[in-house]
Write a protein that holds these residues in place. Structure first.
Motif, PDB file in Angstrom:
ATOM      1  N   ALA A  91       2.910  -4.824   6.137  1.00 40.29           N
ATOM      2  CA  ALA A  91       3.947  -5.109   5.137  1.00 40.29           C
ATOM      3  C   ALA A  91       5.276  -5.441   5.809  1.00 40.29           C
ATOM      4  N   ASP A  92       5.607  -4.698   6.875  1.00 44.75           N
ATOM      5  CA  ASP A  92       6.840  -4.997   7.610  1.00 44.75           C
ATOM      6  C   ASP A  92       6.751  -6.362   8.292  1.00 44.75           C
ATOM      7  N   PHE A  93       5.592  -6.648   8.886  1.00 48.40           N
ATOM      8  CA  PHE A  93       5.398  -7.901   9.617  1.00 48.40           C
ATOM      9  C   PHE A  93       5.536  -9.099   8.685  1.00 48.40           C
ATOM     10  N   LEU A  94       5.002  -8.980   7.460  1.00 50.42           N
ATOM     11  CA  LEU A  94       5.057 -10.082   6.504  1.00 50.42           C
ATOM     12  C   LEU A  94       6.317 -10.041   5.646  1.00 50.42           C
ATOM     13  N   ALA A 139       7.435  -5.382   2.552  1.00 48.95           N
ATOM     14  CA  ALA A 139       7.552  -3.937   2.382  1.00 48.95           C
ATOM     15  C   ALA A 139       8.153  -3.590   1.026  1.00 48.95           C
ATOM     16  N   GLN A 140       9.120  -4.399   0.563  1.00 47.78           N
ATOM     17  CA  GLN A 140       9.762  -4.115  -0.721  1.00 47.78           C
ATOM     18  C   GLN A 140       8.773  -4.291  -1.868  1.00 47.78           C
ATOM     19  N   GLU A 141       7.943  -5.344  -1.790  1.00 41.61           N
ATOM     20  CA  GLU A 141       6.940  -5.559  -2.839  1.00 41.61           C
ATOM     21  C   GLU A 141       5.944  -4.411  -2.873  1.00 41.61           C
ATOM     22  N   LEU A 142       5.515  -3.996  -1.680  1.00 43.61           N
ATOM     23  CA  LEU A 142       4.558  -2.887  -1.607  1.00 43.61           C
ATOM     24  C   LEU A 142       5.194  -1.603  -2.145  1.00 43.61           C
ATOM     25  N   GLN A 143       6.472  -1.395  -1.825  1.00 43.03           N
ATOM     26  CA  GLN A 143       7.161  -0.182  -2.288  1.00 43.03           C
ATOM     27  C   GLN A 143       7.285  -0.178  -3.812  1.00 43.03           C
ATOM     28  N   ILE A 144       7.620  -1.319  -4.386  1.00 46.28           N
ATOM     29  CA  ILE A 144       7.759  -1.393  -5.850  1.00 46.28           C
ATOM     30  C   ILE A 144       6.420  -1.129  -6.536  1.00 46.28           C
ATOM     31  N   THR A 145       5.362  -1.755  -6.005  1.00 51.75           N
ATOM     32  CA  THR A 145       4.033  -1.578  -6.604  1.00 51.75           C
ATOM     33  C   THR A 145       3.588  -0.124  -6.549  1.00 51.75           C
ATOM     34  N   THR A 146       3.705   0.483  -5.360  1.00 50.11           N
ATOM     35  CA  THR A 146       3.261   1.879  -5.216  1.00 50.11           C
ATOM     36  C   THR A 146       4.152   2.826  -6.021  1.00 50.11           C
ATOM     37  N   THR A 147       5.450   2.506  -6.140  1.00 50.16           N
ATOM     38  CA  THR A 147       6.347   3.360  -6.935  1.00 50.16           C
ATOM     39  C   THR A 147       5.966   3.319  -8.415  1.00 50.16           C
ATOM     40  N   ILE A 148       5.631   2.109  -8.894  1.00 52.96           N
ATOM     41  CA  ILE A 148       5.204   1.985 -10.304  1.00 52.96           C
ATOM     42  C   ILE A 148       3.939   2.793 -10.546  1.00 52.96           C
ATOM     43  N   LEU A 149       2.961   2.654  -9.642  1.00 50.74           N
ATOM     44  CA  LEU A 149       1.709   3.407  -9.791  1.00 50.74           C
ATOM     45  C   LEU A 149       1.961   4.914  -9.677  1.00 50.74           C
ATOM     46  N   PHE A 150       2.861   5.284  -8.764  1.00 46.47           N
ATOM     47  CA  PHE A 150       3.210   6.695  -8.590  1.00 46.47           C
ATOM     48  C   PHE A 150       3.823   7.255  -9.876  1.00 46.47           C
ATOM     49  N   CYS A 151       4.763   6.511 -10.457  1.00 46.11           N
ATOM     50  CA  CYS A 151       5.432   6.976 -11.676  1.00 46.11           C
ATOM     51  C   CYS A 151       4.458   7.072 -12.847  1.00 46.11           C
ATOM     52  N   LEU A 152       3.569   6.064 -12.957  1.00 50.43           N
ATOM     53  CA  LEU A 152       2.572   6.109 -14.031  1.00 50.43           C
ATOM     54  C   LEU A 152       1.679   7.343 -13.906  1.00 50.43           C
TER      55      LEU A 152
END
Length: 461
Positions: free
Chosen positions: A183-186, A189-202
């Motif tokens: 994620a850092d290389f591409l 990381a921000q997209e991955l963080q947003i996705t996982t945060t949404i799933l975490f909150c749900l």
């Protein structure tokens, strides 16, 4: 000293889940889900979708692989109850669960060569399971508690692939690190963080809602049980009050009956003396029969006045007395009797015990139909293991007793239409007074058998 209660079925189910959880990592692997291939594809094509897909698949894989172990540990802990529950016992149970999961991870590492990083997320999941196990939600099913815990476990697992939490001791497994490095290389990381945060909150929100529902359901069920217990106490008190009032009224009535009987007995004795002096033996014989009848009536009055007044009496006399009381019943044609031990004696209060039998028979009358209904009153010796007992049985071919009602039929006030329960509390009380026992065997639609077992009486020498 605390006592231990173990639900064996739940214990075996927990062990089964742990067994599945121990070997499931050999079936569900990173390679089998092509997670590494997806990461390589994302790097080659700078594709954020494949990156996020690989991260979500990894989180799902970790959740599925860990759940059986946590479920099994939770079920085992839930199957073992300590009464009373002391605080130190809860701590001991929590430590046992912690070290059990740690031991399982170590065994996987040595036996299956599958290494799990025992990170902060693993510790958080164990703490969650311990908290849910020790929570006082005794009136909610374990399945609902497991589902709730699953959402929180899923939320914790998602922290392993959150780039923003890389500074914490989470997600230190090789594949989790690969996901975050990719994620850092591409620069995703921000997209991955947003996705996982949404799933975490749900996951947390759903888990929180489930937890709230569990707490409310547990509170409602607890209130319902307490309400029923209070109703039962009030009902028993009301029944006791009615029984005491009835007994008091009965004692006054019986006292009024005994007074003229005493006068009659004295008059008969005086008349007998006169007849003997005059040589009128026939009249003296008639008076003697009348005196015996008065004596029997006095005995019956004594039985009514005193619950503890007992006598040795034959089974045949009891059956004859019960049949006489039921002879005027419109259902008497349904009743038959069988006495395999007519000379056997029992030591009972005749009036009350006969009334108890009549009560059972009248309830049986209501359970059978008018055309094919049959009720049998039977007496017999106890079986070979209990030869010093006598049994009275009331057998019918009626509607039977529902399984859910069987454990409640002896409670005061329990009765249903065309079912058993009317006065059964009185029956059990009378049998208990005679040092006997009563039990029922029945199935819905297949009739019922009430068996009263009494110790044998003894002939007075």
């Amino acid at each position: 000293m605390p006592t231990t209660s173990i639900n064996k079925k739940m214990l075996m189910l927990g062990i089964l889940f742990i067994f599945i959880g121990f070997f499931i990592p050999t079936l569900l692997t990173v390679d089998r889900l092509n997670i590494t291939d997806d990461l390589l594809y994302a790097i080659r094509n700078n594709d954020g979708v494949y990156l996020i897909g690989a991260a979500v698949k990894l989180a799902g894989l970790n959740i599925i692989r860990c759940l059986p172990i946590y479920w099994g540990t939770f079920i085992i802990a839930d199957a073992i109850k300590f009464l009373p529950e002391k605080p130190y016992l809860k701590i001991l149970k929590g430590l046992t669960m912690f070290f059990l999961i740690l031991l399982l991870y170590q065994m996987m590492d040595h036996v299956l060569k599958i290494h799990y990083d025992f990170s902060l997320s693993a510790i958080c999941m164990i703490v969650l399971i311990v908290l849910f196990s020790n929570a006082r939600y005794d009136f909610v099913s374990s399945i609902k508690k497991l589902i709730t815990a699953t959402f929180f476990i899923s939320a914790v697992q998602l922290t392993d692939i959150m780039p923003a939490l890389s500074f914490l001791p989470v997600g230190r497994g090789s594949v989790s690190l690969e996901v975050k490095v990719t994620a850092d290389f591409l620069d995703r990381a921000q997209e991955l963080q947003i996705t996982t945060t949404i799933l975490f909150c749900l996951s947390v929100i759903v888990g929180g809602l489930m937890l709230g529902m569990i707490r409310d359901e547990n509170a409602l069920r607890k209130i319902d049980i307490l309400t029923r217990e209070n109703q039962q106490i009030r009902m028993e008190a009301r029944w006791q009050e009615l029984e005491n009032r009835s007994n008091q009224e009965m004692r006054h009535l019986v006292h009024d009956l005994r007074s003229p009987l005493t006068s009659c007995q004295a008059l008969i004795t005086f008349s007998q003396d006169i007849c003997k002096q005059e040589g009128n033996h026939q009249l003296a014989t008639f008076l003697s029969s009348a005196e015996q009848s008065i004596d029997r009536m006095n005995t019956m009055i004594s039985d009514i006045l005193s619950e503890q007044h007992k006598q040795n009496i034959s089974t045949q006399e009891i059956i004859d007395s019960a049949l006489a009381q039921l002879s005027e019943s419109p259902h008497s044609f349904k009743l038959s009797s069988q006495n395999d031990a007519p000379d056997a004696l029992v030591y009972v209060n005749k009036i009350r015990f006969t009334r108890a039998l009549v009560n059972l028979i009248e309830n049986a009358f209501l359970a059978v139909d008018d055309q094919n209904g049959k009720v049998l009153l039977m007496a017999r010796q106890g079986n070979s293991q209990q030869e010093d007992t006598v049994e009275f049985l009331v057998i019918d071919n009626g509607c039977g007793i529902d399984k859910a009602l069987l454990s409640h039929i002896w409670e005061p006030g329990v009765s249903t239409r065309q079912s058993y329960g009317l006065g059964l509390n009185f029956v059990r009380k009378v049998v208990g007074e005679a040092n006997g026992s009563i039990h029922v065997s029945s199935q819905k639609g297949n009739g019922a058998i009430f068996t009263i077992q009494l110790p044998k009486g003894h002939e007075l020498l």
